[in-house]
Design an enzyme around this catalytic site. Structure first.
Site, mmCIF file in Angstrom:
data_model
loop_
_atom_site.group_PDB
_atom_site.id
_atom_site.type_symbol
_atom_site.label_atom_id
_atom_site.label_comp_id
_atom_site.label_asym_id
_atom_site.label_seq_id
_atom_site.Cartn_x
_atom_site.Cartn_y
_atom_site.Cartn_z
ATOM 1 N N MET A 20 -49.691 14.713 -8.011
ATOM 2 C CA MET A 20 -48.913 15.951 -8.114
ATOM 3 C C MET A 20 -48.020 16.144 -6.890
ATOM 4 O O MET A 20 -46.907 16.659 -7.001
ATOM 5 C CB MET A 20 -49.828 17.163 -8.316
ATOM 6 C CG MET A 20 -50.572 17.145 -9.643
ATOM 7 S SD MET A 20 -49.523 16.839 -11.080
ATOM 8 C CE MET A 20 -48.365 18.177 -10.982
ATOM 9 N N ASP A 67 -28.783 22.169 -6.108
ATOM 10 C CA ASP A 67 -28.384 23.397 -5.417
ATOM 11 C C ASP A 67 -27.223 23.161 -4.460
ATOM 12 O O ASP A 67 -26.303 23.974 -4.382
ATOM 13 C CB ASP A 67 -29.572 23.976 -4.649
ATOM 14 C CG ASP A 67 -29.177 25.210 -3.855
ATOM 15 O OD1 ASP A 67 -28.692 26.186 -4.470
ATOM 16 O OD2 ASP A 67 -29.320 25.193 -2.615
#
EC number: 4.6.1.17
Length: 160
Positions: free
Chosen positions: A113, A128
């Site tokens: 993860m 972004d």
């Protein structure tokens, strides 16, 4: 089919108890891409993005994200990571950026993860930083490439 370790007998989600597991060396590698217009890739490669160093910022964002995975993913254990490496490579064939992450720990649970989170946040950071130039970018193919260590041993993904 293996059982889902995060579910109890009633189907309720719970954090897995790893208190009896001995710490072992564990690694995970993940990858993902962000596909963009050739002009956007040129901006990044030439350092002309208005927000600054896109690849350096994405690399640091990925490292930071790996370290905070337990705050982002419910039921994920906080781990004392030994290594996080994030690489952001321009790939004119996409065109875009290919992002990979490698995470290592000496611990009771794996770091899949953490590697996947590092790649995801690095891709989001690229988006972004250059979205003003290209809102049509696509984040694709985020996946686990390899994991080693622990009871389940080695996993290697099929080539894409």
């Amino acid at each position: 089919m293996p059982s889902l370790t995060h579910l109890d007998a009633t189907g309720a989600a719970n954090m897995v108890d790893v208190s009896d597991k001995a710490p072992t060396a564990r690694t995970a590698r993940a990858e993902g891409t962000i596909v963009m217009l050739p002009e956007t890739l040129r901006l990044i490669r030439e350092g002309d993005a208005k927000k600054g160093d896109v690849l350096g910022t994405a690399r640091l964002a990925g490292i930071m994200a790996a370290k905070r995975t337990h705050e982002l993913i419910p039921l994920c254990h906080p781990l004392l990571l030994a290594k996080v490496r994030v690489d952001c490579e321009p790939d004119p064939a996409l065109p875009g950026i290919r992002i990979t992450a490698e995470v290592k720990v000496q611990g009771p649970t794996g770091v899949e993860m953490e590697a996947l989170t590092a790649v995801s946040v690095a891709c989001l950071t690229v988006y972004d930083m250059v979205k003003a130039a290209d809102r049509g970018m696509r984040i694709e193919g985020i996946r686990l490439l390899q994991k080693s260590g622990g009871r389940s041993g080695l996993y290697e993904a099929e080539p894409a």
